[in-house]
Design a protein around this motif. Structure first.
Motif, PDB file in Angstrom:
ATOM      1  N   GLU A  90       0.847  -1.195   0.000  1.00 54.48           N
ATOM      2  CA  GLU A  90       0.000   0.000   0.000  1.00 54.48           C
ATOM      3  C   GLU A  90       0.884   1.247   0.000  1.00 54.48           C
ATOM      4  O   GLU A  90       1.950   1.263   0.614  1.00 54.48           O
ATOM      5  N   SER A 102      -2.143   2.380  -4.431  1.00 52.88           N
ATOM      6  CA  SER A 102      -0.838   1.787  -4.722  1.00 52.88           C
ATOM      7  C   SER A 102      -0.390   2.279  -6.089  1.00 52.88           C
ATOM      8  O   SER A 102      -1.132   2.970  -6.788  1.00 52.88           O
ATOM      9  N   TYR A 119      -0.523  -4.785  -3.302  1.00 55.49           N
ATOM     10  CA  TYR A 119      -1.632  -4.273  -2.502  1.00 55.49           C
ATOM     11  C   TYR A 119      -2.942  -4.965  -2.866  1.00 55.49           C
ATOM     12  O   TYR A 119      -3.308  -5.068  -4.038  1.00 55.49           O
TER      13      TYR A 119
END
Length: 414
Positions: A90, A102, A119
């Motif tokens: 993230e 992301s 992510y």
């Protein structure tokens, strides 16, 4: 919570996880002993722990040396490492995205390495990413902040599981818990509330390093343990705050600008589950809290509780983004004056309780996000029922003690 401790008993994995510390490793950065991170110790050993294989690394802007060179750049330039890929969590490998975002798949301009997005990927989907990258070993090096709902530890968890599915070795390079590893605090997640802000039943403020968490995950939660190696720090002691490390602070995410933010985050992030601002869009996220219509009564009510180590100041501010963007709102600023005495989770609960009483507009987010953050309905329902701070904190005492007993088996440092 089961007491399998598989990572301590499984051949190969156990030996790697229990790699002994060098002499002096339990000493803090005092008396001339300088903390050395997992990466520094890996490099000092000529990267021998990587076994000469094809390497991919899960990291973000916090993966730096003490002279703030990124370890991807350092490893890419070193002929002793066959670095093939980078995996971004993230906010992304270079940290450009806000919460819930992301950077996607791209080639890193500095090194030409492929950067893969992890992510919101887990299980076989993430294992397929590792397989497609062509690596043999997945390395993890990200600075955590000590809170269950900070997603990087669940990136660690998901990557460990995916590496197992893909048949990859997994190496964790340890870094300090910036708010110390003295104790676990707060409610423990109930599995029916598991999300990416809490996959497994650990305490809200876990008091562990990422290497210790990796051992815990491998021993208690993964269905089958991954082949795990932990490269430990030397010179870190459990009671050390981040400034004792001598390391530069790089924001692990856009709203974690300083170690002071990390100090309060495990308590005040609970305001994400309310209609109040948690200070995003200010220069003091998670230290400033507020909403339209809040006045000085909230800070006064919080101050009357006499909570240890903290003062509350009536504050007014205008967030530049997120809740109440561009509008002047009232609330409190948290000032921690004795961080050793300060309890961030108790303080966070106290602020919820006093906000509800001092401001008639108080409301939970309609999706009950507070239950995901705290790990159960306990905090929300008890606050709604008019319970006080001490009563709410006491209600999770048994489950916290149970977690502390399990946690003790996976602690590395003194």
């Amino acid at each position: 919570m089961r007491m399998s401790r598989r990572s301590l008993l499984t051949a190969g994995t156990a030996a790697a996880a229990l790699t002994p510390l060098p002499a002096g490793a339990a000493r803090a950065t005092r008396g001339g002993t300088r903390l050395r991170t997992g990466f520094e110790r890996l490099a000092d050993d000529g990267y021998a722990r990587l076994g000469g294989g094809r390497v991919g690394i899960v990291t973000n802007p916090t993966g730096v040396t003490r002279d703030v060179r990124h370890i991807v750049d350092v490893m890419h330039a070193d002929a002793r490492v066959d670095l093939r890929a980078v995996f971004g969590p993230e906010h992304g490998f270079r940290g450009t995205e806000q919460a819930g975002g992301s950077e996607g798949r791209y080639d890193d301009p500095a090194t030409g390495l492929p950067v893969y997005d992890t992510y919101l990927k887990s299980g076989q989907a993430l294992a397929d990413v590792f397989t497609a990258s062509g690596v043999d070993t997945v390395v993890f090096d990200i600075q955590d902040v000590g809170a269950r709902f900070y997603t990087y530890i669940w990136t660690l968890y998901d990557c460990m599981e995916a590496a197992r599915l893909a048949g990859k070795r997994f190496v964790v390079l340890d870094r300090p818990n910036p708010v110390t590893g003295r104790s676990a605090r707060g409610p423990v997640l109930h599995r029916e509330f598991a999300t990416f802000v809490g996959r497994e039943p650990i305490a809200q403020a876990h008091g562990m390093t990422v290497a210790e968490l990796a051992r815990l995950f491998n021993g208690e939660f993964l269905t089958t343990p991954v082949e795990l190696d932990t490269v430990l720090m030397s010179g870190w002691r459990r009671g050390d705050f981040y400034d004792a490390s001598g390391l530069p602070w790089v924001p692990p995410s856009p709203n974690m600008p300083t170690p002071d933010t990390a100090l309060v985050y495990s308590g005040t992030c609970l305001f994400e589950g309310t209609n109040l601002s948690e200070g995003r869009g200010t220069t003091r996220p998670f230290e400033l809290l507020g909403a339209e219509g809040v006045d000085g009564r909230w800070a006064a009510a919080a101050a009357e509780l006499g909570l240890p180590g903290v003062h509350f100041r009536e504050a007014y501010f205008a967030p530049t983004f997120s809740k109440f963007q561009g509008r002047t709102i009232g609330g409190v600023q948290i000032h921690v004056h004795d961080r050793a005495a300060y309890d961030p989770v108790r303080t966070g609960v106290a602020l919820l309780v006093t906000a509800k009483k001092a401001w008639s507009g108080f409301a939970w987010r309609s999706d009950n996000w507070i239950d995901k953050l705290t790990g159960s309905t306990l905090v929300r329902t008890m606050t709604d029922a008019g319970a006080g701070t001490d009563e709410i904190v006491a209600a999770w005492g048994d489950e916290l003690e149970a977690f502390r007993r399990v946690r003790a088996h996976y602690l590395i440092y003194k």
